[in-house]
Enzyme design. Structure first.
Site, short mmCIF file in Angstrom:
data_model
loop_
_atom_site.label_atom_id
_atom_site.label_comp_id
_atom_site.label_asym_id
_atom_site.label_seq_id
_atom_site.Cartn_x
_atom_site.Cartn_y
_atom_site.Cartn_z
N GLY A 21 0.81 -1.21 0.00
CA GLY A 21 0.00 0.00 0.00
C GLY A 21 0.84 1.25 0.00
N ALA A 22 1.90 1.27 -0.84
CA ALA A 22 2.86 2.37 -0.82
C ALA A 22 2.44 3.55 -1.69
CB ALA A 22 4.23 1.87 -1.27
N GLY A 25 -0.91 7.70 1.59
CA GLY A 25 -0.98 7.69 3.05
C GLY A 25 0.30 7.28 3.74
N SER A 150 -4.04 -0.84 14.60
CA SER A 150 -4.78 0.39 14.87
C SER A 150 -5.23 0.38 16.32
CB SER A 150 -6.01 0.46 13.95
OG SER A 150 -6.94 1.43 14.40
N TYR A 175 -13.87 -4.10 11.05
CA TYR A 175 -12.56 -3.45 11.01
C TYR A 175 -11.78 -3.74 12.29
CZ TYR A 175 -9.01 0.22 10.75
OH TYR A 175 -7.81 0.91 10.74
#
Length: 304
Positions: A21-22, A25, A150, A175
């Site tokens: 996911g580079a 963000g 998270s 999530y």
């Protein structure tokens, strides 16, 4: 000791990092910081155009950056296998894997293999990826796996009777389950690596409340509206949030099994320090059961 900032990142010349996911963000900011200190970074993105734009952007910000883009969709185990096979076929050196990518509070959807989207992407995709790359990592220098969780993990539970949340789907509960699964995996991975005498270390991180597109790409309705109001007022810059995963990935004094996060204001802000996970996240019995289920679901068996 002072705050841990990007200035503390050591020289990374000769080291290779994979950042999932580079293209945006936290992944984008982590890649920028690693490249600025001389690392070669394999950037992954599920969208080629977005990935190419991110690569070009970092190339402008960091002249001479050593970067490459590879396509990886963590919501498709076929893509995960193809990515791992590509690294192996190209004899790519690998020192650190940063399991950064994720989706957040999406409507009820499934991955290509039929898993609930958040559990399938955030946990199962990274579980499979790590297992398929573990041999490459073991041959690396100071090898590490960094898994990003998270603060929402503290609301999570693992429902073994309904891992895919087919009954009464809640975007927030799904999530939170995926995020506590990230930590259960990270801690269990370290236990197994230690027992096997592996040189690889497993560490974990969370970014606090960071202003990224994650909060807008997944949520809908009132959740998305809330993010539009809260993010500009309360969230910290992604460059600060990304420091936690970067510290876990590069700090010379980092130890396997550690969990870094933003320490202030209920772990929402600040430069990274060691933080405390929930009791469930550290439960070895739950972790072992989740590990077994994850191997069965993904078809990736670690052998450790």
């Amino acid at each position: 000791m002072g705050k841990w900032t990007a200035e503390a990142i050591p020289d990374l010349t000769g080291r290779t990092y994979v950042v999932t996911g580079a293209n945006s963000g936290l992944g984008l900011e982590s890649t920028r910081m690693l490249a600025a200190r001389g690392a070669h970074v394999v950037m992954t993105s599920r969208d080629r155009l977005k990935g190419e734009a991110a690569l070009a952007r970092i190339g402008q910000d960091v002249p001479g950056a050593s970067l490459e883009l590879r396509i990886l969709d963590l919501a498709d185990l076929e893509s995960v296998r193809a990515f791992a096979e590509g690294l192996r076929n190209d004899a790519t050196r690998l020192d650190v894997l940063i399991n950064n990518a994720g989706v957040m509070m999406t409507p009820q959807r499934t991955t290509k293999q039929g898993f609930e989207m958040q559990f399938g992407t955030n946990h199962l995709g990274h579980f499979a990826l790590t297992g398929l790359l573990l041999d490459l990592l073991a041959a690396g220098d100071d090898p590490r796996v960094v898994t990003v969780s998270s603060t929402f993990h503290k609301q999570g539970k693992i429902d073994f009777d309904d891992l895919m949340h087919a009954k009464g789907y809640s975007p927030t509960a799904a999530y939170a389950q995926s995020k506590v699964a990230n930590l259960l995996f990270g801690f269990e991975l370290q236990r197994r690596l230690t027992a096997a005498g592996s040189p690889v270390r497993s560490l974990m991180a969370h970014p606090g409340y960071s202003n990224t597109n994650l909060q807008f790409a997944g949520p809908t309705g009132w959740r998305k509206a809330l993010m539009h109001v809260a993010n500009p007022l309360m969230a910290q810059k992604p460059a600060i949030g990304a420091l936690a995963e970067v510290r876990a990935a590069v700090a010379p004094d980092a130890v396997g099994g550690q969990y870094y996060g933003s320490p202030s204001l209920f772990e929402s802000r600040g430069c990274p320090e060691l933080v405390q996970p929930s009791r469930l996240a550290q439960d070895p019995q739950v972790a072992a059961r989740l590990w077994d289920e994850s191997e069965k679901l993904t078809g990736v068996f670690y052998g450790i």
